[in-house]
Motif scaffolding. Structure first.
Motif, PDB file in Angstrom:
ATOM      1  N   GLN A   7       0.832  -1.199   0.000  1.00  0.00           N
ATOM      2  CA  GLN A   7       0.000   0.000   0.000  1.00  0.00           C
ATOM      3  C   GLN A   7       0.869   1.252   0.000  1.00  0.00           C
ATOM      4  OE1 GLN A   7      -3.035  -0.066   3.080  1.00  0.00           O
ATOM      5  NE2 GLN A   7      -3.221  -2.279   2.868  1.00  0.00           N
ATOM      6  N   LEU A   8       1.941   1.229   0.783  1.00  0.00           N
ATOM      7  CA  LEU A   8       2.853   2.364   0.840  1.00  0.00           C
ATOM      8  C   LEU A   8       3.525   2.577  -0.509  1.00  0.00           C
ATOM      9  CD1 LEU A   8       4.215   4.570   2.499  1.00  0.00           C
ATOM     10  CD2 LEU A   8       5.915   2.885   3.192  1.00  0.00           C
ATOM     11  N   ALA A   9       3.976   1.504  -1.129  1.00  0.00           N
ATOM     12  CA  ALA A   9       4.624   1.606  -2.440  1.00  0.00           C
ATOM     13  C   ALA A   9       3.681   2.224  -3.467  1.00  0.00           C
ATOM     14  CB  ALA A   9       5.104   0.235  -2.900  1.00  0.00           C
ATOM     15  N   ALA A  10       2.398   1.950  -3.344  1.00  0.00           N
ATOM     16  CA  ALA A  10       1.413   2.487  -4.287  1.00  0.00           C
ATOM     17  C   ALA A  10       1.220   3.987  -4.119  1.00  0.00           C
ATOM     18  CB  ALA A  10       0.083   1.763  -4.123  1.00  0.00           C
ATOM     19  N   THR A  11       1.611   4.547  -2.991  1.00  0.00           N
ATOM     20  CA  THR A  11       1.426   5.982  -2.760  1.00  0.00           C
ATOM     21  C   THR A  11       2.567   6.824  -3.307  1.00  0.00           C
ATOM     22  OG1 THR A  11       2.534   6.077  -0.606  1.00  0.00           O
ATOM     23  CG2 THR A  11       0.180   5.524  -0.605  1.00  0.00           C
ATOM     24  N   VAL A  12       3.675   6.197  -3.677  1.00  0.00           N
ATOM     25  CA  VAL A  12       4.865   6.943  -4.082  1.00  0.00           C
ATOM     26  C   VAL A  12       4.557   7.937  -5.193  1.00  0.00           C
ATOM     27  CG1 VAL A  12       7.155   6.738  -5.138  1.00  0.00           C
ATOM     28  CG2 VAL A  12       6.489   5.209  -3.282  1.00  0.00           C
ATOM     29  N   GLY A  13       3.801   7.558  -6.182  1.00  0.00           N
ATOM     30  CA  GLY A  13       3.482   8.464  -7.274  1.00  0.00           C
ATOM     31  C   GLY A  13       2.397   9.466  -6.943  1.00  0.00           C
ATOM     32  N   ARG A  14       1.620   9.201  -5.901  1.00  0.00           N
ATOM     33  CA  ARG A  14       0.486  10.066  -5.571  1.00  0.00           C
ATOM     34  C   ARG A  14       0.842  11.207  -4.639  1.00  0.00           C
ATOM     35  NH1 ARG A  14      -3.665   5.554  -3.914  1.00  0.00           N
ATOM     36  NH2 ARG A  14      -3.172   6.522  -1.950  1.00  0.00           N
ATOM     37  N   PHE A  15       1.859  11.024  -3.828  1.00  0.00           N
ATOM     38  CA  PHE A  15       2.220  12.031  -2.846  1.00  0.00           C
ATOM     39  C   PHE A  15       3.657  12.474  -3.063  1.00  0.00           C
ATOM     40  CE2 PHE A  15      -0.778   9.160  -0.577  1.00  0.00           C
ATOM     41  CZ  PHE A  15      -1.838  10.040  -0.464  1.00  0.00           C
ATOM     42  N   PRO A  16       3.935  13.763  -2.903  1.00  0.00           N
ATOM     43  CA  PRO A  16       5.336  14.197  -2.994  1.00  0.00           C
ATOM     44  C   PRO A  16       6.112  13.667  -1.792  1.00  0.00           C
ATOM     45  CG  PRO A  16       3.946  16.013  -2.267  1.00  0.00           C
ATOM     46  CD  PRO A  16       3.029  14.859  -2.588  1.00  0.00           C
ATOM     47  N   PRO A  17       7.433  13.538  -1.920  1.00  0.00           N
ATOM     48  CA  PRO A  17       8.197  13.079  -0.763  1.00  0.00           C
ATOM     49  C   PRO A  17       8.049  14.084   0.382  1.00  0.00           C
ATOM     50  CG  PRO A  17       9.636  13.477  -2.666  1.00  0.00           C
ATOM     51  CD  PRO A  17       8.247  13.822  -3.075  1.00  0.00           C
ATOM     52  N   PRO A  18       7.903  13.593   1.600  1.00  0.00           N
ATOM     53  CA  PRO A  18       7.744  14.520   2.726  1.00  0.00           C
ATOM     54  C   PRO A  18       9.035  15.271   3.005  1.00  0.00           C
ATOM     55  CG  PRO A  18       7.906  12.265   3.512  1.00  0.00           C
ATOM     56  CD  PRO A  18       7.878  12.197   2.019  1.00  0.00           C
ATOM     57  N   SER A  19       8.900  16.494   3.467  1.00  0.00           N
ATOM     58  CA  SER A  19      10.075  17.283   3.839  1.00  0.00           C
ATOM     59  C   SER A  19      10.682  16.708   5.117  1.00  0.00           C
ATOM     60  CB  SER A  19       9.679  18.740   4.073  1.00  0.00           C
ATOM     61  OG  SER A  19       8.880  18.839   5.242  1.00  0.00           O
ATOM     62  N   LEU A  20      11.887  17.118   5.407  1.00  0.00           N
ATOM     63  CA  LEU A  20      12.557  16.666   6.623  1.00  0.00           C
ATOM     64  C   LEU A  20      11.767  17.084   7.865  1.00  0.00           C
ATOM     65  CD1 LEU A  20      14.973  15.126   7.639  1.00  0.00           C
ATOM     66  CD2 LEU A  20      16.330  17.210   7.457  1.00  0.00           C
ATOM     67  N   ALA A  21      11.216  18.286   7.842  1.00  0.00           N
ATOM     68  CA  ALA A  21      10.413  18.755   8.977  1.00  0.00           C
ATOM     69  C   ALA A  21       9.170  17.885   9.169  1.00  0.00           C
ATOM     70  CB  ALA A  21      10.013  20.215   8.775  1.00  0.00           C
ATOM     71  N   VAL A  22       8.568  17.444   8.086  1.00  0.00           N
ATOM     72  CA  VAL A  22       7.378  16.585   8.181  1.00  0.00           C
ATOM     73  C   VAL A  22       7.767  15.214   8.720  1.00  0.00           C
ATOM     74  CG1 VAL A  22       5.618  15.387   6.797  1.00  0.00           C
ATOM     75  CG2 VAL A  22       6.072  17.814   6.420  1.00  0.00           C
ATOM     76  N   VAL A  23       8.905  14.698   8.286  1.00  0.00           N
ATOM     77  CA  VAL A  23       9.382  13.403   8.787  1.00  0.00           C
ATOM     78  C   VAL A  23       9.624  13.479  10.296  1.00  0.00           C
ATOM     79  CG1 VAL A  23      11.293  11.737   8.692  1.00  0.00           C
ATOM     80  CG2 VAL A  23      10.351  12.678   6.574  1.00  0.00           C
ATOM     81  N   ILE A  24      10.246  14.560  10.749  1.00  0.00           N
ATOM     82  CA  ILE A  24      10.504  14.739  12.184  1.00  0.00           C
ATOM     83  C   ILE A  24       9.191  14.809  12.952  1.00  0.00           C
ATOM     84  CG2 ILE A  24      11.412  16.344  13.914  1.00  0.00           C
ATOM     85  CD1 ILE A  24      13.616  17.031  11.788  1.00  0.00           C
ATOM     86  N   ALA A  25       8.236  15.551  12.425  1.00  0.00           N
ATOM     87  CA  ALA A  25       6.930  15.657  13.088  1.00  0.00           C
ATOM     88  C   ALA A  25       6.259  14.289  13.186  1.00  0.00           C
ATOM     89  CB  ALA A  25       6.041  16.641  12.345  1.00  0.00           C
ATOM     90  N   GLU A  26       6.382  13.487  12.147  1.00  0.00           N
ATOM     91  CA  GLU A  26       5.790  12.155  12.167  1.00  0.00           C
ATOM     92  C   GLU A  26       6.476  11.271  13.205  1.00  0.00           C
ATOM     93  OE1 GLU A  26       3.356   8.926  11.376  1.00  0.00           O
ATOM     94  OE2 GLU A  26       3.094  11.058  10.982  1.00  0.00           O
ATOM     95  N   LEU A  27       7.791  11.377  13.317  1.00  0.00           N
ATOM     96  CA  LEU A  27       8.502  10.592  14.334  1.00  0.00           C
ATOM     97  C   LEU A  27       8.099  11.034  15.741  1.00  0.00           C
ATOM     98  CD1 LEU A  27      12.047  10.341  12.742  1.00  0.00           C
ATOM     99  CD2 LEU A  27      10.346   8.519  12.967  1.00  0.00           C
TER     100      LEU A  27
END
Length: 104
Positions: A7-27
């Motif tokens: 499911q995650l692999a299928a989202t690669v084309g649909r969503f832009p890569p998250p920024s570093l700040a977004v990755v940190i917020a998710e963690l």
């Protein structure tokens, strides 16, 4: 049913890569969830306290390293330019009157 990885692999084309700040917020969101869920998992024997502490330590280390990376990235990035063209005051670009060499 597709696995989470599929499911995650299928989202690669649909969503832009998250920024570093977004990755940190998710963690950080994940850290909060673990703080709420891990005690229950330890109590019911699904997770050992040692493993929980190790996983939390790894997550904290990831957050710390990414925050350092983000800080370094921000210090290297020039400030965003002002909106629109930057113009010098009119008198700076004014030409001397015709025939005036500007010499007295």
């Amino acid at each position: 049913m597709a696995s989470i990885a599929e499911q995650l692999a299928a989202t690669v084309g649909r969503f832009p890569p998250p920024s570093l700040a977004v990755v940190i917020a998710e963690l950080k969101r994940e850290r909060g969830m673990r703080e709420r869920v891990y005690p229950r998992l330890i109590d019911n024997g699904t997770l050992t306290e040692e493993k929980a502490l190790f996983q939390q330590r790894c997550l904290e280390e990831a957050i710390d390293r990414l925050e350092e990376l983000l800080s370094a990235e921000r210090s290297r990035t020039p400030a965003s330019p002002a909106k629109g063209p930057v113009r010098a005051p009119a008198h700076v670009n004014a030409l001397p009157p015709a025939g005036d060499a500007g010499v007295a």
